[in-house]
Design a protein around this motif. Structure first.
Motif, PDB file in Angstrom:
ATOM      1  N   GLU A 133      -4.804  -4.247  -5.896  1.00 27.41           N
ATOM      2  CA  GLU A 133      -3.964  -3.344  -6.699  1.00 27.41           C
ATOM      3  C   GLU A 133      -3.819  -1.991  -6.005  1.00 27.41           C
ATOM      4  O   GLU A 133      -2.741  -1.411  -5.961  1.00 27.41           O
ATOM      5  CB  GLU A 133      -4.564  -3.164  -8.102  1.00 27.41           C
ATOM      6  CG  GLU A 133      -4.397  -4.413  -8.954  1.00 27.41           C
ATOM      7  CD  GLU A 133      -5.083  -4.311 -10.308  1.00 27.41           C
ATOM      8  OE1 GLU A 133      -5.434  -3.181 -10.709  1.00 27.41           O
ATOM      9  OE2 GLU A 133      -5.264  -5.374 -10.946  1.00 27.41           O
ATOM     10  N   GLN A 134      -4.939  -1.532  -5.446  1.00 28.42           N
ATOM     11  CA  GLN A 134      -4.930  -0.259  -4.712  1.00 28.42           C
ATOM     12  C   GLN A 134      -4.042  -0.375  -3.465  1.00 28.42           C
ATOM     13  O   GLN A 134      -3.274   0.535  -3.146  1.00 28.42           O
ATOM     14  CB  GLN A 134      -6.372   0.062  -4.316  1.00 28.42           C
ATOM     15  CG  GLN A 134      -6.580   1.426  -3.699  1.00 28.42           C
ATOM     16  CD  GLN A 134      -8.007   1.569  -3.160  1.00 28.42           C
ATOM     17  OE1 GLN A 134      -8.697   0.584  -2.935  1.00 28.42           O
ATOM     18  NE2 GLN A 134      -8.437   2.789  -2.947  1.00 28.42           N
ATOM     19  N   ALA A 135      -4.128  -1.513  -2.761  1.00 27.13           N
ATOM     20  CA  ALA A 135      -3.307  -1.748  -1.562  1.00 27.13           C
ATOM     21  C   ALA A 135      -1.821  -1.700  -1.935  1.00 27.13           C
ATOM     22  O   ALA A 135      -1.009  -1.085  -1.236  1.00 27.13           O
ATOM     23  CB  ALA A 135      -3.660  -3.093  -0.932  1.00 27.13           C
ATOM     24  N   ALA A 136      -1.476  -2.342  -3.040  1.00 26.91           N
ATOM     25  CA  ALA A 136      -0.077  -2.353  -3.496  1.00 26.91           C
ATOM     26  C   ALA A 136       0.393  -0.929  -3.805  1.00 26.91           C
ATOM     27  O   ALA A 136       1.533  -0.555  -3.492  1.00 26.91           O
ATOM     28  CB  ALA A 136       0.061  -3.241  -4.729  1.00 26.91           C
ATOM     29  N   GLU A 137      -0.491  -0.099  -4.396  1.00 23.86           N
ATOM     30  CA  GLU A 137      -0.125   1.291  -4.708  1.00 23.86           C
ATOM     31  C   GLU A 137       0.097   2.117  -3.426  1.00 23.86           C
ATOM     32  O   GLU A 137       0.963   2.996  -3.385  1.00 23.86           O
ATOM     33  CB  GLU A 137      -1.207   1.945  -5.580  1.00 23.86           C
ATOM     34  CG  GLU A 137      -1.163   1.521  -7.044  1.00 23.86           C
ATOM     35  CD  GLU A 137       0.214   1.704  -7.694  1.00 23.86           C
ATOM     36  OE1 GLU A 137       0.867   2.742  -7.445  1.00 23.86           O
ATOM     37  OE2 GLU A 137       0.652   0.798  -8.423  1.00 23.86           O
ATOM     38  N   ILE A 138      -0.699   1.844  -2.376  1.00 19.52           N
ATOM     39  CA  ILE A 138      -0.499   2.543  -1.091  1.00 19.52           C
ATOM     40  C   ILE A 138       0.892   2.215  -0.545  1.00 19.52           C
ATOM     41  O   ILE A 138       1.612   3.092  -0.041  1.00 19.52           O
ATOM     42  CB  ILE A 138      -1.614   2.140  -0.084  1.00 19.52           C
ATOM     43  CG1 ILE A 138      -2.967   2.700  -0.542  1.00 19.52           C
ATOM     44  CG2 ILE A 138      -1.291   2.627   1.336  1.00 19.52           C
ATOM     45  CD1 ILE A 138      -4.182   2.151   0.209  1.00 19.52           C
ATOM     46  N   LEU A 139       1.299   0.953  -0.694  1.00 21.64           N
ATOM     47  CA  LEU A 139       2.643   0.527  -0.241  1.00 21.64           C
ATOM     48  C   LEU A 139       3.727   1.204  -1.088  1.00 21.64           C
ATOM     49  O   LEU A 139       4.722   1.708  -0.552  1.00 21.64           O
ATOM     50  CB  LEU A 139       2.769  -0.997  -0.337  1.00 21.64           C
ATOM     51  CG  LEU A 139       1.993  -1.782   0.727  1.00 21.64           C
ATOM     52  CD1 LEU A 139       1.735  -3.220   0.287  1.00 21.64           C
ATOM     53  CD2 LEU A 139       2.753  -1.780   2.049  1.00 21.64           C
ATOM     54  N   VAL A 140       3.524   1.231  -2.391  1.00 27.29           N
ATOM     55  CA  VAL A 140       4.486   1.884  -3.294  1.00 27.29           C
ATOM     56  C   VAL A 140       4.654   3.354  -2.900  1.00 27.29           C
ATOM     57  O   VAL A 140       5.778   3.856  -2.756  1.00 27.29           O
ATOM     58  CB  VAL A 140       4.015   1.770  -4.779  1.00 27.29           C
ATOM     59  CG1 VAL A 140       4.809   2.720  -5.674  1.00 27.29           C
ATOM     60  CG2 VAL A 140       4.152   0.333  -5.262  1.00 27.29           C
ATOM     61  N   ASP A 141       3.533   4.027  -2.691  1.00 24.93           N
ATOM     62  CA  ASP A 141       3.543   5.446  -2.340  1.00 24.93           C
ATOM     63  C   ASP A 141       4.357   5.686  -1.046  1.00 24.93           C
ATOM     64  O   ASP A 141       5.169   6.606  -0.974  1.00 24.93           O
ATOM     65  CB  ASP A 141       2.102   5.929  -2.168  1.00 24.93           C
ATOM     66  CG  ASP A 141       2.031   7.419  -1.868  1.00 24.93           C
ATOM     67  OD1 ASP A 141       2.533   8.202  -2.691  1.00 24.93           O
ATOM     68  OD2 ASP A 141       1.497   7.799  -0.800  1.00 24.93           O
ATOM     69  N   PHE A 142       4.141   4.820  -0.042  1.00 26.16           N
ATOM     70  CA  PHE A 142       4.852   4.966   1.242  1.00 26.16           C
ATOM     71  C   PHE A 142       6.356   4.810   1.043  1.00 26.16           C
ATOM     72  O   PHE A 142       7.151   5.652   1.491  1.00 26.16           O
ATOM     73  CB  PHE A 142       4.345   3.910   2.236  1.00 26.16           C
ATOM     74  CG  PHE A 142       5.152   3.850   3.512  1.00 26.16           C
ATOM     75  CD1 PHE A 142       5.018   4.836   4.495  1.00 26.16           C
ATOM     76  CD2 PHE A 142       6.063   2.816   3.735  1.00 26.16           C
ATOM     77  CE1 PHE A 142       5.775   4.782   5.670  1.00 26.16           C
ATOM     78  CE2 PHE A 142       6.818   2.758   4.903  1.00 26.16           C
ATOM     79  CZ  PHE A 142       6.662   3.739   5.872  1.00 26.16           C
ATOM     80  N   PHE A 143       6.779   3.744   0.351  1.00 31.08           N
ATOM     81  CA  PHE A 143       8.222   3.492   0.207  1.00 31.08           C
ATOM     82  C   PHE A 143       8.894   4.529  -0.702  1.00 31.08           C
ATOM     83  O   PHE A 143      10.070   4.862  -0.490  1.00 31.08           O
ATOM     84  CB  PHE A 143       8.479   2.059  -0.264  1.00 31.08           C
ATOM     85  CG  PHE A 143       8.313   1.042   0.839  1.00 31.08           C
ATOM     86  CD1 PHE A 143       9.221   0.988   1.897  1.00 31.08           C
ATOM     87  CD2 PHE A 143       7.232   0.174   0.854  1.00 31.08           C
ATOM     88  CE1 PHE A 143       9.064   0.075   2.926  1.00 31.08           C
ATOM     89  CE2 PHE A 143       7.072  -0.742   1.886  1.00 31.08           C
ATOM     90  CZ  PHE A 143       7.981  -0.800   2.935  1.00 31.08           C
ATOM     91  N   GLU A 144       8.160   5.063  -1.677  1.00 30.08           N
ATOM     92  CA  GLU A 144       8.732   6.132  -2.513  1.00 30.08           C
ATOM     93  C   GLU A 144       8.932   7.403  -1.687  1.00 30.08           C
ATOM     94  O   GLU A 144       9.955   8.072  -1.799  1.00 30.08           O
ATOM     95  CB  GLU A 144       7.830   6.401  -3.727  1.00 30.08           C
ATOM     96  CG  GLU A 144       8.021   5.349  -4.813  1.00 30.08           C
ATOM     97  CD  GLU A 144       7.220   5.643  -6.081  1.00 30.08           C
ATOM     98  OE1 GLU A 144       6.163   6.296  -5.963  1.00 30.08           O
ATOM     99  OE2 GLU A 144       7.643   5.200  -7.166  1.00 30.08           O
ATOM    100  N   LYS A 145       7.947   7.710  -0.836  1.00 28.71           N
ATOM    101  CA  LYS A 145       8.075   8.883   0.045  1.00 28.71           C
ATOM    102  C   LYS A 145       9.269   8.719   0.971  1.00 28.71           C
ATOM    103  O   LYS A 145      10.035   9.658   1.212  1.00 28.71           O
ATOM    104  CB  LYS A 145       6.808   9.047   0.893  1.00 28.71           C
ATOM    105  CG  LYS A 145       5.747   9.940   0.268  1.00 28.71           C
ATOM    106  CD  LYS A 145       4.607  10.179   1.252  1.00 28.71           C
ATOM    107  CE  LYS A 145       3.439  10.860   0.551  1.00 28.71           C
ATOM    108  NZ  LYS A 145       2.193  10.712   1.300  1.00 28.71           N
ATOM    109  N   CYS A 146       9.421   7.523   1.531  1.00 29.25           N
ATOM    110  CA  CYS A 146      10.525   7.261   2.477  1.00 29.25           C
ATOM    111  C   CYS A 146      11.884   7.365   1.776  1.00 29.25           C
ATOM    112  O   CYS A 146      12.862   7.783   2.381  1.00 29.25           O
ATOM    113  CB  CYS A 146      10.380   5.878   3.116  1.00 29.25           C
ATOM    114  SG  CYS A 146       8.928   5.752   4.172  1.00 29.25           S
ATOM    115  N   LYS A 147      11.908   6.978   0.485  1.00 33.84           N
ATOM    116  CA  LYS A 147      13.155   7.051  -0.283  1.00 33.84           C
ATOM    117  C   LYS A 147      13.591   8.507  -0.450  1.00 33.84           C
ATOM    118  O   LYS A 147      14.763   8.853  -0.293  1.00 33.84           O
ATOM    119  CB  LYS A 147      12.930   6.395  -1.655  1.00 33.84           C
ATOM    120  CG  LYS A 147      14.163   5.759  -2.249  1.00 33.84           C
ATOM    121  CD  LYS A 147      13.777   4.947  -3.478  1.00 33.84           C
ATOM    122  CE  LYS A 147      15.039   4.323  -4.097  1.00 33.84           C
ATOM    123  NZ  LYS A 147      14.700   3.546  -5.290  1.00 33.84           N
TER     124      LYS A 147
END
Length: 806
Positions: free
Chosen positions: A717-731
């Protein structure tokens, strides 16, 4: 005034614990009682922490601040046998202490390694172990041998060895004699190199070198060797010093400086330039080893890619060195693998196959053989053991034919390749290099303690024995990362896990390997830069593959090559590519994605793993295929997910990474454990931001937050949140994607290229070959011990593995 500071004795772990046990008796009793209440069993660090978190906050705070908190933080495992709790404490990489505490009387005792292992065995066999158990201990053979003591020196064996032995061997003229002898034994097919028999002692050598220096100083640096060859020969010098006056002069001055004032750096430089390596054998028996259409077959993945890239880089470096040494010698590299008569459409049934883009390198295939004849079918890497001794004899015969002599270096790969390399190196008296790729013991937790449960399926009793023999027999070991040897502050290294362990009912390893041994060297591979290059290099892009890649990723057709479709092609792609087995954890990643609504909104997931085009022969892969179908249904992934069967074309796979980069996507490597992580290097070399497991090598390849990101496979779940955080920043800020992409490329060019690798490997071969010749590095006593262990234990275990049914 006199100095009032006094050197005090460092208190032992038990003494420090005694103090805390008396100062915080109630708090410790509260915690240990919780552990004891769990009953007889084995606890991992995370389970201990969970129990610690459950005690009252005031108690937790007191203990955290004390020596007990430090002990708990460094405990790698706990064994509960009421009323005792035993702890294996690792204060730093490679250093272990063992202790047990009586929960009722709160008395602590230090344990010796055999005592701790005996305690551990009680979990499995109760008191059935008896008093006499075979104990393996390699420490006495290495006790007098120099070793570094600092953790940061682990993996820099050759530097330490050069420092120590140059001081020991070169302290006066007489002690230089071994170097002279070493130079005099160099010959190729009966022809002398470096020195001829005119030079009989060190004084004569020094005199000749000065004469040669005078002569060479009068010549232009580019003067070819043949124009002054006869003059040097009259002095006593043969070919091998260089191909022109400048190189020969540099080499002669290096040796003169060494004879005058030994220096470890100059010594390494000089030994690295001596002509020593012309014929190389690379052992890799298991799997489908070929150049086309095999990746993704069982037991056929990163190791094949690694070796083929290694061969090309090694040949280039060998040719370069031979030319610069002024020699007219044709090198040869043979990758020795198994010949498979049932080659299932691959070239695995062909005896000899030229390695692409090389001049002097071939794949030599030798079949497995029993009394009934040649074995035709593929055999799992876990079941090859009964064939390997006969195989080694057959390989030795084939090598003698191909080389018309013997190799100069044998490199083993994985457990089966390393045991064969050990037997060959022993038989032929050749320098041996060991590359583990992956030691299974770390991939399957507690597979040593509960080996009996797993032996019918995996035959770990055989494999772990083979690993111990190879790592103790070899001259030097190369690893891709520090973690492979000694883990990290919190995790145990692959090799380190072989320091002390037990296989109840079989034997007890009191001292299997020492991670401080100077035979360990970190030499990291790279990716083939003709195939893997940044997505921004437009003129090099392989656009003719784009229609095929478009079909693979985006076509609305579902078949055995691609299952599920992507509805929104404007979203970035989260991409992974690996074998479909439990350790690679691809189904784990799919589950993280399925559970995270936000991640599913931000990106599509594309997975290349497993082969649905044919019936799998591998039980683990079958289980993972079944799990994948269930996840697709459970999380209704169709529309956001694409599952592509394994892709064999490496050149197209390089372009596939770049197409994912075009979508501003990312690469994920979610393995439970990864020794190195070649796909991580490939993705980063293509400029694709990469998220990779923190368990193993990728944690070293990636600098977290700068050249990629670490994810914990045990916290999905934490790994998925790290991915979410990256793609939101890139957006919000597209330059963030570019920053991580560029950071990854910078990291690769600094550290992970095949050119750096091949230079290092050949230099190591020179250095270890020299020390083996001039010192007791040959370790004859330990080799006798290994022979006995092989004959009395390994052979019987190998023979007990059932032969494959044809």
């Amino acid at each position: 005034m006199g100095d009032s500071r006094v050197l005090s004795r460092v208190h032992s772990l038990r003494e420090r614990l005694d103090d805390v046990l008396s100062a915080h008796r109630n708090e410790i009793l509260g915690f240990l009682s919780r552990i004891e209440a769990k009953g007889k069993g084995f606890l991992q660090p995370h389970q201990l922490i969970d129990e610690f978190e459950a005690i009252p906050e005031a108690s937790r705070h007191k203990l955290s601040e004390s020596a007990f908190g430090e002990v708990l933080k460094n405990t790698q495992e706990a064994i509960v046998l009421p009323p005792w709790v035993a702890l294996a404490v690792r204060p730093r990489p490679g250093v272990w202490e063992y202790i047990r505490v009586n929960v009722h009387s709160l008395v602590a005792e230090e344990l010796l390694v055999p005592e701790y292992l005996h305690f551990k065995e009680e979990l499995v066999d109760g008191s059935l172990n008896g008093n006499f158990v075979l104990e393996l201990d390699f420490e006495p053979f290495n006790a007098s041998f120099p070793k570094p003591t600092l953790s940061k020196s682990i993996g820099n064996g050759v530097e330490f060895l050069n420092r120590h032995l140059s001081a020991k061997l070169f302290h006066d003229k007489e002690s230089m004699h071994p170097l002279l002898e070493f130079l005099r034994v160099h010959c190729y097919k009966g022809k002398n190199m470096m020195l001829n028999d005119r030079i009989q002692n060190v004084n004569a050598l020094q005199h000749v070198l000065r004469k040669a220096e005078e002569l060479l100083a009068t010549l232009a640096p580019e003067t070819p060797y043949k124009s002054f060859e006869i003059k040097l020969q009259d002095l006593g010098l043969e070919r091998g010093w260089g191909d022109n006056a400048g190189r020969v002069l540099e080499m002669i001055q290096l040796l003169l400086e060494l004879l005058e004032a030994p220096d470890p750096c100059n010594l390494e430089k000089f030994l690295g330039r001596i002509p020593m390596v012309f014929n190389v054998v690379i052992m890799t028996p298991h799997g489908y080893f070929a150049q086309d259409d095999v990746l993704g077959y069982p037991d056929t993945g990163g190791q094949v890619v690694y070796i083929l890239d290694q061969v090309r880089a090694l040949e280039n470096e060998m040719l370069k060195r031979i030319k610069e040494q002024g020699l007219d010698i044709t090198p040869r590299i043979l990758v020795v693998t198994r010949l498979l008569p049932d080659a299932v459409g691959t070239t695995c049934g062909q005896r000899l196959e030229k390695v692409y883009n090389t001049k002097h390198s071939d794949i030599l295939r030798v079949p497995f053989r029993t009394e009934k004849g040649i074995v035709r079918k593929w055999i799992s890497r876990f079941e090859v053991w009964p064939y390997l001794e006969t195989y080694t004899e057959d390989v030795a015969t084939e090598l003698a034919k191909e080389f018309q002599g013997k190799p100069d270096l044998i490199i083993g790969n994985y457990s089966d390749g390393n045991i064969v390399a050990s037997l060959l190196a022993h038989k032929l008296s050749v320098t041996q290099c060991t590359i583990a790729h992956a030691l299974e013991k770390t991939k399957y937790p507690d597979s040593d303690l509960y080996w009996k449960k797993l032996d019918d399926k995996y035959h770990f009793s055989c494999q772990f024995t083979a690993d111990l023999i190879a790592m103790n027999h070899t001259d030097f070991i190369i690893t891709s990362t520090f973690q492979e040897i000694a883990g990290s502050k919190d995790t145990v290294g692959q090799y380190e896990s072989h320091t002390a362990f037990t296989m109840p009912g079989l034997y007890r390893v009191v001292h299997g390997i020492d991670v401080f041994d100077p035979k360990f060297n970190i030499v990291s591979p790279g990716a083939d830069m003709d195939i893997y290059f940044p997505y921004t290099e437009k003129e090099k892009r392989l656009t003719h593959f784009h229609p095929e890649i478009e079909e693979l990723i985006y076509s609305q057709v579902e078949n055995k090559e691609h299952l599920c479709v992507l509805k929104d092609r404007n979203k970035p792609i989260l991409f992974t590519m690996a074998r479909l087995d439990r350790v690679k954890n691809i189904t784990g990643l799919v589950e993280w994605y399925g559970k995270n609504k936000k991640l599913r909104e931000l990106v599509n997931l594309v997975v290349v793993a497993g082969d649905r085009r044919k019936e799998s022969q591998d039980n683990e892969e079958k289980a993972e295929l079944k799990k994948m179908y269930e996840l697709i249904d459970t999380y209704k992934l169709n529309g956001q997910f694409r599952w592509i069967s394994s892709q064999m074309n490496r050149v197209r796979n390089g372009e596939l990474y770049r197409v994912i980069a075009d979508s501003k996507g990312a690469f994920v490597q979610p393995a439970v454990y990864e020794a190195f992580g070649l796909t991580v290097v490939e993705a980063m070399t293509c400029g694709l931001p990469t998220f990779a497991t923190c368990k193993g090598g990728p944690a070293e390849i990636i600098v977290n937050g700068k050249s990629g990101y670490h994810i914990d496979p045990y916290h999905g779940e934490q790994a998925a949140e790290i991915l979410v955080d990256f793609f939101e920043k890139c957006k919000k800020d597209p330059s963030h994607w570019d920053k991580i992409s560029q950071g990854g490329l910078k990291r690769i060019y600094e550290k992970y290229t095949w050119k750096i690798y091949s230079e290092r490997l050949l230099t190591l071969t020179g250095v270890y070959g020299f020390w083996k010749h001039v010192s007791n590095l040959d370790r004859l006593e330990s080799r006798r011990y290994i022979e006995m262990f092989y004959a009395l234990k390994y052979k019987k275990l190998a023979e007990s593995v059932p032969l494959a049914k044809e």
